[in-house]
Design an enzyme around this catalytic site. Structure first.
Site, PDB file in Angstrom:
ATOM      1  N   ASP A 103      39.848  45.176  42.894  1.00  0.00           N
ATOM      2  CA  ASP A 103      39.117  44.609  41.771  1.00  0.00           C
ATOM      3  C   ASP A 103      39.987  43.582  41.050  1.00  0.00           C
ATOM      4  OD1 ASP A 103      37.062  46.363  42.336  1.00  0.00           O
ATOM      5  OD2 ASP A 103      37.745  47.866  40.891  1.00  0.00           O
ATOM      6  N   GLN A 104      39.358  42.705  40.290  1.00  0.00           N
ATOM      7  CA  GLN A 104      40.115  41.654  39.617  1.00  0.00           C
ATOM      8  C   GLN A 104      41.153  42.227  38.649  1.00  0.00           C
ATOM      9  OE1 GLN A 104      40.107  40.648  36.260  1.00  0.00           O
ATOM     10  NE2 GLN A 104      38.596  42.120  35.497  1.00  0.00           N
TER      11      GLN A 104
END
Length: 236
Positions: A103-104
């Site tokens: 995920d970012q």
């Protein structure tokens, strides 16, 4: 292999672009300018220079990167920078892909390759490749939460019980856990299922590949041939 084809395979552009680099004298092998695109070259253990920068011929590339926060694992990011912007253009031209995703807002080890066999060996569900995460939680970690993670929890919209292994408390609000699946937001969902919340998530290891403590965020390096071969041949 033709010199122009070799350059193209290494990510230096289209065949025409590689021909132009060669004809303009920007390519050297063993210090000698090579200006014939049709020159035959032996690629085994080949090193060459383009614009005076030295490169090693690699049939396939295998890369480990220390991913920082704020980068999406996509060539077409929606809300943040692309993690591919951390790699040089010649690797982008080789169409390297992420081996799994982060995920970012998740940091840590992220692998890249243009080798489909290697990618499959580390991502296919039947392989059950171990992934080690360090988790900072919103609330203090309770002993019963560690027990639940190891005995297994149910996740919404998923069938079965999902267990972590090698669960250990590192600090009041920090734990380490290993998962063997790759569900969407799996660690975050498992922590929520035991009554806590992830504040920060960091991946330390994928299979036998561990993130070096010396590798700064956004930095990357080529994996060794031995490491790659072990990953390809590991048992399922």
């Amino acid at each position: 292999m033709l010199l122009e084809k070799m350059l193209q395979s290494q990510g230096f552009g289209s065949r025409k672009e590689c021909q132009l680099l060669i004809k303009k004298g920007f390519v050297r092998i063993e210090g000698e300018i090579c200006d014939n695109p049709k020159q035959q070259v032996q690629v085994e253990n080949l090193t060459f220079q383009v614009f005076d920068e030295c490169y090693q011929y690699r049939e396939k590339v295998y890369i480990a990167l220390n991913k920082p926060q704020g980068f999406e694992c996509s060539h077409q990011p929606q809300h943040h920078q692309s993690v591919f912007s951390l790699l040089p253009e010649i690797l982008i031209q080789r169409n390297v892909q992420c081996v799994g995703r982060l995920d970012q807002d998740t940091t840590g080890l992220l692998l890249f390759t243009d080798d489909g066999q290697f990618l499959q060996a580390l991502t296919h569900p039947r392989k059950h490749v171990a992934k080690v995460y360090r988790v900072v939680t919103a609330d203090p970690v309770q002993p019963e939460q560690l027990t639940l993670l190891e005995t297994g929890v149910e996740l919404r919209n998923e069938k079965g019980i999902y267990q972590a292994t090698e669960v250990a408390q590192l600090a009041e609000n920090q734990l380490q856990m290993t998962i063997h699946q790759g569900l969407y937001h799996q660690v975050k969902r498992m922590i929520a299922a035991v009554g806590n919340k992830v504040e920060h998530l960091h991946r330390q290891q994928v299979g036998q590949f561990s993130l070096s403590e010396d590798l700064a965020e956004s930095e990357w390096y080529y994996l060794t041939a031995q490491e790659v071969e072990q990953a390809k041949t590991q048992d399922s």
